[in-house]
Design a protein around this motif. Structure first.
Motif, mmCIF file in Angstrom:
data_model
loop_
_atom_site.group_PDB
_atom_site.id
_atom_site.type_symbol
_atom_site.label_atom_id
_atom_site.label_comp_id
_atom_site.label_asym_id
_atom_site.label_seq_id
_atom_site.Cartn_x
_atom_site.Cartn_y
_atom_site.Cartn_z
ATOM 1 N N LEU A 1 149.966 2.898 -12.509
ATOM 2 C CA LEU A 1 150.466 3.492 -13.586
ATOM 3 C C LEU A 1 151.633 4.475 -13.209
ATOM 4 N N ASP B 1 154.905 4.010 -17.914
ATOM 5 C CA ASP B 1 153.799 3.262 -18.741
ATOM 6 C C ASP B 1 153.478 4.565 -19.605
ATOM 7 N N SER C 1 153.131 5.546 -25.174
ATOM 8 C CA SER C 1 152.773 4.750 -24.372
ATOM 9 C C SER C 1 153.188 3.364 -24.418
ATOM 10 N N LYS C 2 153.096 2.609 -23.418
ATOM 11 C CA LYS C 2 153.402 1.083 -23.432
ATOM 12 C C LYS C 2 152.393 0.418 -24.252
ATOM 13 N N TYR C 3 151.073 1.014 -23.960
ATOM 14 C CA TYR C 3 149.770 0.336 -24.272
ATOM 15 C C TYR C 3 149.119 0.870 -25.434
ATOM 16 N N LEU D 1 144.690 -0.465 -21.677
ATOM 17 C CA LEU D 1 145.212 -1.077 -20.528
ATOM 18 C C LEU D 1 145.148 -2.438 -20.491
#
Length: 254
Positions: free
Chosen positions: A20, A54, A104-106, A136
């Motif tokens: 990460l 991330d 956040s990418k997620y 994730l």
């Protein structure tokens, strides 16, 4: 006030992440310190985009304030970067709110705003911890937090860290915390933080302020000792235009 949203990301389906990349950035409400009164959110977005993190912990974020053109900076940055976001209000300001945020990418869920105490100096500006569960790729989940501690009173900072440590002690997920702690590595507050967390830098923390000639390290990334992470890399990014703090970036391996 707590705001969250998604700027278009869908849930990832690829295999588990091995690492990460985490950033902490005090963005000074997107006001370049060399240009009084100017708001340049794209400069902040560019700094973040270049590092491709991330997860990002942001501090000094304006949401719908008059000084920043009534823009929701957390949502706007999320849109520019195609990330999910969560904003946690610390104080009312300029017709809107001012506080910390998570990018956040997620996907984010279980978002939470924790009020931090200020018993030693109750007149101080209110401070908060923002946390979210991050899902994730592959379904693994972690907790991520962004905070900004009291700038004036060391006893307040110590108490605020103790509150964060108590929160962390109840957390079952791996917990990554990042933010502007307004204190040095040898301070009582950071010594207290180190009881529950492992910082991505120890005695060799590069300075993050003042931005022109940095001399003090006060911005940190850390994770709870039971999280199982190892530090692959840690660096302070020498970006001196967009904000009055240098951003910190660390890569963590599961």
């Amino acid at each position: 006030m707590a705001l969250s949203g998604c700027a278009g990301k869908t849930a990832a389906t690829q295999a588990d992440l091995a690492e990460l990349r985490v950033m902490s950035y005090n963005i000074h409400h997107a006001n370049p310190p060399s240009q009084l009164g100017v708001i340049y959110l794209e400069a902040i977005a560019h700094v973040i985009r270049e590092q491709n993190p991330d997860l990002v912990a942001l501090q000094e974020v304006d949401v719908n304030t008059s000084r920043s053109g009534n823009v929701n900076q957390a949502a706007a940055l999320a849109e520019k970067l195609d990330m999910h976001y969560y904003f946690a209000r610390a104080i009312d300001f300029g017709g809107g709110a001012y506080g910390v945020a998570i990018l956040s990418k997620y996907p984010l869920s279980e978002t939470n705003l924790v009020l931090l105490p200020e018993d030693a100096a109750p007149e101080a500006e209110d401070r908060v911890l923002a946390t979210a569960k991050v899902t994730l790729p592959g379904g693994r989940a972690i907790r991520f937090g962004s905070t900004h501690l009291d700038v004036q009173n060391a006893a307040n900072r110590l108490q605020q860290v103790q509150t964060i440590n108590s929160f962390a002690a109840r957390e079952q997920l791996p917990f990554i915390l990042a933010g502007d702690f307004n204190d040095l590595p040898e301070s009582r507050a950071i010594t207290e933080l180190d009881k529950a967390f492992t910082r991505t830098c120890q005695s060799d923390c590069a300075p993050t302020i003042p931005v022109d000639v940095p001399t003090r390290a006060i911005d940190f990334i850390a994770f709870t000792k039971a999280s199982g992470f190892t530090v692959v890399s840690q660096q302070v990014i020498p970006e001196r235009y967009a904000s009055d703090h240098l951003p910190v970036v660390a890569t963590l391996r599961f």
